[in-house]
Design an enzyme around this catalytic site. Structure first.
Site, mmCIF file in Angstrom:
data_model
loop_
_atom_site.group_PDB
_atom_site.id
_atom_site.type_symbol
_atom_site.label_atom_id
_atom_site.label_comp_id
_atom_site.label_asym_id
_atom_site.label_seq_id
_atom_site.Cartn_x
_atom_site.Cartn_y
_atom_site.Cartn_z
ATOM 1 N N SER A 162 60.370 44.105 74.111
ATOM 2 C CA SER A 162 60.199 45.002 72.971
ATOM 3 C C SER A 162 59.975 46.410 73.503
ATOM 4 O O SER A 162 60.659 46.839 74.451
ATOM 5 C CB SER A 162 59.021 44.507 72.113
ATOM 6 O OG SER A 162 58.773 45.357 71.028
ATOM 7 N N TYR A 164 65.544 52.613 66.127
ATOM 8 C CA TYR A 164 65.182 51.822 67.314
ATOM 9 C C TYR A 164 63.829 51.144 67.098
ATOM 10 O O TYR A 164 63.653 49.948 67.370
ATOM 11 C CB TYR A 164 65.161 52.741 68.534
ATOM 12 C CG TYR A 164 64.714 52.074 69.805
ATOM 13 C CD1 TYR A 164 65.465 51.053 70.384
ATOM 14 C CD2 TYR A 164 63.524 52.455 70.432
ATOM 15 C CE1 TYR A 164 65.041 50.436 71.548
ATOM 16 C CE2 TYR A 164 63.110 51.855 71.605
ATOM 17 C CZ TYR A 164 63.859 50.843 72.164
ATOM 18 O OH TYR A 164 63.455 50.232 73.312
ATOM 19 N N SER A 165 62.885 51.928 66.603
ATOM 20 C CA SER A 165 61.545 51.414 66.398
ATOM 21 C C SER A 165 61.548 50.243 65.403
ATOM 22 O O SER A 165 60.873 49.224 65.618
ATOM 23 C CB SER A 165 60.698 52.572 65.864
ATOM 24 O OG SER A 165 59.381 52.255 65.927
ATOM 25 N N ALA A 166 62.338 50.384 64.334
ATOM 26 C CA ALA A 166 62.409 49.313 63.326
ATOM 27 C C ALA A 166 62.962 48.028 63.946
ATOM 28 O O ALA A 166 62.507 46.925 63.620
ATOM 29 C CB ALA A 166 63.275 49.753 62.153
ATOM 30 N N LYS A 211 62.526 47.028 66.946
ATOM 31 C CA LYS A 211 61.481 46.424 67.788
ATOM 32 C C LYS A 211 60.319 45.891 66.930
ATOM 33 O O LYS A 211 59.715 44.881 67.275
ATOM 34 C CB LYS A 211 60.991 47.434 68.837
ATOM 35 C CG LYS A 211 62.073 47.868 69.836
ATOM 36 C CD LYS A 211 62.635 46.707 70.662
ATOM 37 C CE LYS A 211 63.574 47.167 71.769
ATOM 38 N NZ LYS A 211 64.159 46.073 72.535
ATOM 39 N N SER A 268 73.223 43.873 83.192
ATOM 40 C CA SER A 268 74.147 44.728 83.959
ATOM 41 C C SER A 268 73.515 46.031 84.413
ATOM 42 O O SER A 268 74.124 46.762 85.195
ATOM 43 C CB SER A 268 75.406 45.020 83.129
ATOM 44 O OG SER A 268 75.053 45.680 81.934
ATOM 45 N N SER A 269 72.301 46.350 83.943
ATOM 46 C CA SER A 269 71.640 47.570 84.424
ATOM 47 C C SER A 269 70.153 47.515 84.114
ATOM 48 O O SER A 269 69.670 46.581 83.476
ATOM 49 C CB SER A 269 72.261 48.821 83.779
ATOM 50 O OG SER A 269 72.024 48.832 82.394
ATOM 51 N N GLY A 270 69.440 48.513 84.610
ATOM 52 C CA GLY A 270 68.043 48.761 84.249
ATOM 53 C C GLY A 270 67.108 47.575 84.394
ATOM 54 O O GLY A 270 67.109 46.861 85.400
ATOM 55 N N GLY A 298 71.535 41.417 78.939
ATOM 56 C CA GLY A 298 71.482 42.837 79.306
ATOM 57 C C GLY A 298 71.155 43.009 80.780
ATOM 58 O O GLY A 298 70.384 43.879 81.179
HETATM 59 N N1 LIG Z 1 64.053 52.288 79.407
HETATM 60 C C1 LIG Z 1 62.996 52.390 78.594
HETATM 61 O O1 LIG Z 1 62.297 53.413 78.578
HETATM 62 C C2 LIG Z 1 62.613 51.227 77.705
HETATM 63 C C3 LIG Z 1 61.338 51.240 77.129
HETATM 64 C C4 LIG Z 1 60.959 50.189 76.310
HETATM 65 C C5 LIG Z 1 61.817 49.137 76.084
HETATM 66 N N2 LIG Z 1 63.065 49.136 76.643
HETATM 67 C C6 LIG Z 1 63.944 47.994 76.338
HETATM 68 O O2 LIG Z 1 64.368 47.411 77.553
HETATM 69 C C7 LIG Z 1 65.596 46.714 77.347
HETATM 70 C C8 LIG Z 1 66.563 47.064 78.473
HETATM 71 O O3 LIG Z 1 66.880 48.432 78.403
HETATM 72 P P1 LIG Z 1 67.020 49.351 79.707
HETATM 73 O O4 LIG Z 1 65.959 50.382 79.634
HETATM 74 O O5 LIG Z 1 67.122 48.526 80.920
HETATM 75 O O6 LIG Z 1 68.395 50.111 79.349
HETATM 76 P P2 LIG Z 1 69.854 50.000 79.995
HETATM 77 O O7 LIG Z 1 69.809 50.291 81.442
HETATM 78 O O8 LIG Z 1 70.714 50.835 79.112
HETATM 79 O O9 LIG Z 1 70.212 48.445 79.821
HETATM 80 C C9 LIG Z 1 70.551 47.894 78.574
HETATM 81 C C10 LIG Z 1 71.261 46.577 78.817
HETATM 82 O O10 LIG Z 1 71.555 45.982 77.548
HETATM 83 C C11 LIG Z 1 72.901 45.533 77.587
HETATM 84 N N3 LIG Z 1 73.478 45.512 76.243
HETATM 85 C C12 LIG Z 1 73.501 46.499 75.319
HETATM 86 N N4 LIG Z 1 74.174 46.095 74.239
HETATM 87 C C13 LIG Z 1 74.581 44.823 74.487
HETATM 88 C C14 LIG Z 1 75.333 43.863 73.752
HETATM 89 N N5 LIG Z 1 75.822 44.122 72.534
HETATM 90 N N6 LIG Z 1 75.550 42.658 74.307
HETATM 91 C C15 LIG Z 1 75.088 42.366 75.540
HETATM 92 N N7 LIG Z 1 74.371 43.226 76.287
HETATM 93 C C16 LIG Z 1 74.141 44.445 75.760
HETATM 94 C C17 LIG Z 1 73.626 46.524 78.500
HETATM 95 O O11 LIG Z 1 74.757 45.891 79.095
HETATM 96 P P3 LIG Z 1 76.290 46.167 78.726
HETATM 97 O O12 LIG Z 1 76.421 47.587 78.289
HETATM 98 O O13 LIG Z 1 77.018 45.861 80.012
HETATM 99 O O14 LIG Z 1 76.594 45.175 77.655
HETATM 100 C C18 LIG Z 1 72.563 46.744 79.572
HETATM 101 O O15 LIG Z 1 72.653 45.746 80.549
HETATM 102 C C19 LIG Z 1 66.088 47.120 75.952
HETATM 103 O O16 LIG Z 1 65.813 46.096 75.022
HETATM 104 C C20 LIG Z 1 65.247 48.349 75.630
HETATM 105 O O17 LIG Z 1 65.075 48.505 74.236
HETATM 106 C C21 LIG Z 1 63.470 50.160 77.454
#
Ligand SMILES: NC(=O)c1ccc[n+]([C@@H]2O[C@H](COP(=O)([O-])OP(=O)(O)OC[C@H]3O[C@@H](n4cnc5c(N)ncnc54)[C@H](OP(=O)(O)O)[C@@H]3O)[C@@H](O)[C@H]2O)c1
Length: 277
Positions: A155, A169-171, A173, A20-22, A18
């Site tokens: 998580s 989503y919670s489940a 994690k 590619s972003s964030g 993951g």
């Molecule tokens: N942002 C928050 O508030 C927050 C809080 C707590 C936890 N998190 C966790 O942090 C992690 C990263 O999320 P983020 O906040 O950075 O969101 P994000 O910017 O939407 O990034 C999510 C990443 O996951 C990748 N992804 C999704 N489905 C995929 C798949 N089937 N195969 C491969 N890659 C996949 C996406 O890449 P592609 O679409 O290019 O595949 C993207 O790079 C997640 O596990 C999320 O649950 C986020």
């Protein structure tokens, strides 16, 4: 499909799913800055290629590889690890970060969405972890440290306490937390550490990529923490393994109140849920 630069290096190697972003993209950069060779994996190869070009400019001595991978697919994950094996021959750190959110009540969320969410956020982690273990063991063999390799699970605070309209989503994690508790002990004597990082709201594309409509009562992501802060915590967890790291004060208080009196937290969350109806 992968893009590589050739150079020989004995630097530690990290795979970020993951990326590619964030949080994943920020984590890749933090590890590159810390001297790691970096493997970036996600479905959007164009995004990965832009990031890897950028990282090579900033850190010209680092090897950076972009690999298109869908963690929902056994074949795609197999291909990812074959490439890592042939390009690097080992893996020091696996960051299981790929994931997405789902908003909606249990009653209105389709079963297919629950399944997709579990497939990516939970089974995707298992696919990558199983495939990574032989390469993590190779890194352990070349190390004299207490922990020869690390797995970091991304998580969430809702992996410790669920809330209305976030059940799916919670489940996923919660499942990840359970997996990590077992895996930590299974790998203890193999010197492979398992750490869990529990971010709260973080400024990423998470809100845009989530399925369903975000309830108006939920904290907006613009007020969340920067993804770079989460990335630094992930690096620390890889270097100094920790069971769980809670990043926000609200998250720490939430986990404490959940331990002390889950009923009290029920009442607080019920008030929020009623406002959203
Ligand atoms: N942002 C928050 O508030 C927050 C809080 C707590 C936890 N998190 C966790 O942090 C992690 C990263 O999320 P983020 O906040 O950075 O969101 P994000 O910017 O939407 O990034 C999510 C990443 O996951 C990748 N992804 C999704 N489905 C995929 C798949 N089937 N195969 C491969 N890659 C996949 C996406 O890449 P592609 O679409 O290019 O595949 C993207 O790079 C997640 O596990 C999320 O649950 C986020």
């Amino acid at each position: 499909m992968s893009t590589t630069i050739n150079s020989t290096s004995s630097a530690p190697v990290v795979l970020v799913t993951g990326a590619s972003s964030g949080i994943g993209a920020a984590t890749a950069e933090v590890f590159a800055a810390a001297g790691y060779d970096v493997v970036l994996a996600a479905r959007r190869l164009n995004r990965l290629t832009d990031l890897s070009d950028n990282l090579r400019c900033k850190y010209p001595t680092r090897r950076v590889v972009s690999i298109e991978c869908d963690v929902n697919s056994d074949l795609s994950v197999d291909a990812l690890f074959k490439t890592i094996s042939s390009d690097f021959g080992k893996l020091n750190v696996l960051v299981n970060n790929a994931g997405f959110g789902v908003y909606g009540t249990v009653e209105t969320t389709p079963i297919s969405v629950f399944q997709q969410n579990m497939d990516t956020n939970y089974l995707g982690v298992i696919r990558c972890t199983q495939a990574a273990l032989p390469l993590l063991r190779k890194a352990v063999a070349g190390s004299t440290c207490r922990w020869g390799a690390s797995i970091v699970m991304v998580s969430s605070i809702v992996g410790r306490r669920s809330m209305p309209q976030l059940s799916s989503y919670s489940a996923t994690k919660f499942a990840l937390e359970a997996l990590s508790e077992a895996l930590r002990l299974e790998l203890w004597d193999d010197r492979i550490a398992v750490s869990v990082v529990n971010p709260g709201a973080t400024r990423t594309e998470f809100g845009d990529s989530a399925k369903g409509n975000r309830p108006g009562t939920f904290l907006s992501f613009e007020h969340g923490m920067p993804s770079e802060t989460v990335a630094k915590i992930i690096l620390n967890a890889a270097r100094s393994p920790k069971r769980n790291t809670y990043l926000t004060l609200a998250g720490k208080i939430g986990v404490f109140v959940q331990w002390l009196s889950p009923k009290l937290l029920d009442m607080v969350l019920l008030r929020t849920f009623r406002k959203s109806k």
